[in-house]
Write an enzyme that holds these catalytic residues in place. Structure first.
Site, PDB file in Angstrom:
ATOM      1  N   GLY A   1       0.973  -1.280   0.032  1.00 59.43           N
ATOM      2  CA  GLY A   1       0.153  -0.104  -0.014  1.00 59.43           C
ATOM      3  C   GLY A   1       0.753   1.409  -0.037  1.00 59.43           C
ATOM      4  O   GLY A   1       1.842   1.245   0.719  1.00 59.43           O
TER       5      GLY A   1
ATOM      6  N   GLY B   1      -0.807   4.370   0.062  1.00 61.33           N
ATOM      7  CA  GLY B   1      -1.658   5.658   0.515  1.00 61.33           C
ATOM      8  C   GLY B   1      -0.940   6.106   1.695  1.00 61.33           C
ATOM      9  O   GLY B   1       0.188   5.854   1.904  1.00 61.33           O
TER      10      GLY B   1
ATOM     11  N   ARG C   1     -20.828  12.205  12.089  1.00 62.85           N
ATOM     12  CA  ARG C   1     -21.397  11.857  10.964  1.00 62.85           C
ATOM     13  C   ARG C   1     -22.687  10.770  11.138  1.00 62.85           C
ATOM     14  O   ARG C   1     -23.624  11.005  10.432  1.00 62.85           O
ATOM     15  CB  ARG C   1     -20.516  11.125   9.946  1.00 62.85           C
TER      16      ARG C   1
ATOM     17  N   ARG D   1     -16.103   7.191  13.206  1.00 59.88           N
ATOM     18  CA  ARG D   1     -14.681   8.071  13.011  1.00 59.88           C
ATOM     19  C   ARG D   1     -15.261   9.461  12.960  1.00 59.88           C
ATOM     20  O   ARG D   1     -16.171   9.861  12.016  1.00 59.88           O
ATOM     21  CB  ARG D   1     -13.892   7.632  11.899  1.00 59.88           C
TER      22      ARG D   1
END
Ligand SMILES: Cc1cc2nc3c(=O)[nH]c(=O)nc-3n(C[C@H](O)[C@H](O)[C@H](O)COP(=O)(O)OP(=O)(O)OC[C@H]3O[C@@H](n4cnc5c(N)ncnc54)[C@H](O)[C@@H]3O)c2cc1C
Length: 664
Positions: A47, A49, A344, A460
């Site tokens: 990865g 990212g 959220r 989160r």
């Protein structure tokens, strides 16, 4: 029995108390990278990212030999580049009372008290270092007129602690990490393998010793060995087909690790983001996020009157024709203390509640308004453009509506065209189980960034994913991995000729042949889309025991269809995107079932996991701390068997566990 196994393992690895004083092993570091010792320790990082690139760069800089893999043609194309709104840190530049403790507290509370306290404290501690590191790399964070770094607010916090670079924070941070990574490539400490996909982890004598990777251009399978393997392969949101994630996001590496014995933790905790451009048709394959940062200046509303909502749905009335007194700013009404900046999960549920009651504002009835009129009237359009210019442009490109266009004036008040938004799958809090050192239940295998479960509990907070990914990559893993590697220094390099490598490669090859030889009638995408519908309907925003059981049944039926009626064109040789997608879909099935099993086993509502049976009279999530105050770890039992649940009890010392309150 099994429960005890995990509890013990965790206790032995977590330092006492929330303050993580013992998490760096400097002695081990000296031993490992001291040039006199001439040690050659290889680490595979899968990865590139923000988590993977930062880890690979840091490990290279510390003297390890790093093999770094990604599926894109450049590390700069990782999904992290999409991150828009910002990254949190407890710098307290605004002098508004922020502190490490406050960031720690907000994150634990935001996660609905389902995160590990010690991990979150460590995250808050290193948050400030991340900003310093990125500034040193030249990341162009937004600045105040006087030159200080600027901040804005994100959900679940009453301070301004989010650092940002317009609506392109992920891109700028990734360019910073990429420049550090490139320096290590140039120095010969990192070897990059672009367009390679990890298909399996190789276990030798119970430890992760390497990977099998597919060269995506030639189609060839290749073996790589190392002293430790780190996966930084992102989240599993695309199991839902439609999500805000990049199209290439997949959970194949994580699921293969799970099949080899790594626990999958809290898979039910999936984040549904409140501000995305609504679904507008059945031919769509991707959803677009409108950053949470917009909630700093945008106000969310639906009409107060059902008849107005009906007219909006029919297209006979426009939002800007509805005067102030007929608008219901429902978040400000329900949550006066946090208003539009509630977390959220809370904002998404509130939008769904309004739409379910018939107040939705677009032709499907599944949208609410995000309106900048008040801010434009107060601060001017230029100020909005400075903060969100690229987001306004992106919205216009997709919908043909520019949110800053003046549309109407009623009683001297100017109204601008609002955005229409609706919740969509965005982020996965669940992921590969890791201990305090970010090591999975397989020794030598580590997981960082979105692909692990570590810091966000059941929900989160905005701007915390970049913080966690970079904390893991720059500041936590490079140290904690040495506690493992310290014992590995005496091991000779593992040969890829070992039978374990040969067996893993053969299993991957057989699987590719199996998928190609089904020769059915259905494309990967058509089955994936159907899986997405099942996931959204039965394992989405509102879950029930009955619906989850039905969802699992439907997933199993669809998997049979996948196994018997899939059509993958082409061959194993060379580039075959459909074959790669088929592998991803195979693993989305496993992941989807895990999400449903976890959701079914958790008879409570918390954060992003909302069981309709468990809610307060006001429709808020109702936790059951007596019975569910644990991390749910799932252990693979075989292809045809249900996974087994192992519980890691949570222990809180610094924070009092209480019902979340964003009202006052
Ligand atoms: C639209 C959008 C906006 C966002 N905005 C914000 C924000 O403002 N603030 C915030 O904090 N968070 C934000 N997030 C979340 C955040 O961007 C992600 O959680 C984070 O970037 C994940 O980083 P990562 O390094 O863990 O994984 P990723 O960035 O997903 O990288 C995964 C890497 O793994 C590689 N990979 C995957 N599978 C394999 C395999 N099998 N073999 C080899 N390589 C593999 C990929 O090539 C890639 O390099 C946003 C997310 C989205 C979708």
């Amino acid at each position: 029995m099994a429960t005890e196994k995990v509890t013990k393992k965790i206790e032995s690895r977590i330092p006492e108390g929330p303050v993580a004083e013992k998490w760096t092993n400097y002695k081990a570091h000296q031993r490992l990278v001291n040039p006199k010792n001439k040690l050659k320790l290889d680490v595979i990082v899968v990865g590139t990212g923000l988590a993977g690139a930062s880890a690979a760069a840091s490990l290279g800089e510390m003297g390890f030999n790093v093999l770094n893999f990604c599926i894109q043609d450049s590390p700069r194309r990782a999904h992290s580049i999409a991150a828009q709104g910002g990254i949190n840190a407890a710098k307290n530049y605004q002098n508004d009372g922020d502190s490490v403790y406050r960031l720690f507290y907000d994150t634990v509370k935001g996660g609905d008290y389902r995160a590990r306290e010690a991990n979150v404290y460590r995250l808050a501690e290193v948050s400030n270092n991340i900003i310093d590191q990125c500034v040193a790399q030249g990341v162009p964070f937004a600045r105040e007129y006087g030159g200080m770094l600027a901040n804005r607010s994100f959900g679940g916090a009453q301070v301004s602690r989010t650092f940002y670079a317009k609506g392109q924070t992920g891109q700028q941070l990734l360019l910073g990490a990429y420049s550090s990574l490139s320096a290590q490539v140039q120095a010969g400490k990192v070897k990059l393998f672009t367009r390679y996909e990890m298909e399996d982890v190789v276990i030798v004598d119970g430890r992760a010793r390497g990977i099998i990777a597919k060269n995506l251009v030639t189609g060839k399978l290749e073996r790589f060995s190392a002293n430790a393997v780190v996966i930084a392969t992102g989240g599993y949101g695309n199991a839902y087909f439609l999500s805000t994630n990049a199209m290439g996001c997949n959970c194949t590496a994580a699921i293969q690790c799970y099949r080899k014995g790594a626990y999958m933790a809290n898979p039910a905790y999936v984040q549904i983001h409140p501000t995305c451009i609504p679904v507008h048709g059945d031919k769509q394959s991707k959803l677009t996020l409108m950053s949470e940062s917009l909630r700093n200046d945008g106000r969310i509303w639906v009409p107060k009157k059902l008849e107005d909502a009906k007219k909006l749905q029919e297209g006979t009335l426009q939002g800007w024709e509805i005067p102030e007194e007929d608008r219901d700013y429902y978040l400000e009404r329900r949550y006066p203390a946090f208003g539009n900046l509630v977390p959220r999960d809370v904002a998404s549920r509130a939008a769904k509640e309004r739409c379910d009651k018939g107040f939705g504002v677009n032709n499907t009835g599944l949208a609410v308004f995000l309106d900048f009129s008040e801010s434009i009237n107060r601060l001017g359009l230029d100020a909005m453009k400075q903060r969100y210019g690229n987001l306004f442009d992106m919205y216009e490109e997709i919908t043909d509506v520019y949110p800053g266009d003046l549309a109407n004036e009623i009683n001297g008040v100017k109204y601008y065209k609002p955005m229409m938004i609706y919740p969509a799958i965005h982020y996965t809090m669940g992921g590969v189980w890791v201990d305090y050192e970010l090591q999975t239940s397989i020794p030598g295998l580590f997981a960082i960034g979105e692909c692990n479960f570590s810091d966000h509990g059941a929900n989160r907070l905005g701007a915390s994913a970049l913080m966690q990914g970079l904390a893991d990559g720059y500041f936590v893993l490079p140290y904690t991995i040495q506690n493992y590697l310290a014992d590995q220094a005496i091991w000779p390099r593992i040969s890829t000729d070992l039978p374990e490598f040969a067996a893993a490669e053969k299993a991957v090859d057989d699987e590719l042949s199996r998928l190609l030889n089904i020769k059915g009638k259905r494309s990967v995408d058509s089955i994936h889309k159907e899986l997405g519908h099942i996931m959204w309907e039965y394992v989405g925003m509102g879950r029930t025991a009955e619906g989850l059981q039905e969802g699992i049944k439907k997933m199993k039926e669809l998997q049979k269809e996948f196994d018997t009626n899939l059509f993958v064109p082409g061959s194993k040789e060379g580039l075959n995107v459909e074959l790669d997608k088929a592998i991803h879909l195979r693993d989305f099935f496993t992941m989807g079932e895990l999400v449903a099993h976890d959701a079914l086993s958790r008879n409570e509502s918390c954060g992003g996991h909302f069981r309709e049976e468990y809610q307060t009279e006001e429709g808020e999530a109702k936790r059951d701390d007596k019975n569910y105050f644990y991390v749910g770890c799932w252990e693979y039992q075989g292809a045809d068997k249900d996974p087994e649940l192992i519980k890691e009890p949570l222990e809180y010392e610094a924070i009092k566990v209480q019902t979340r309150n964003y009202k006052n």
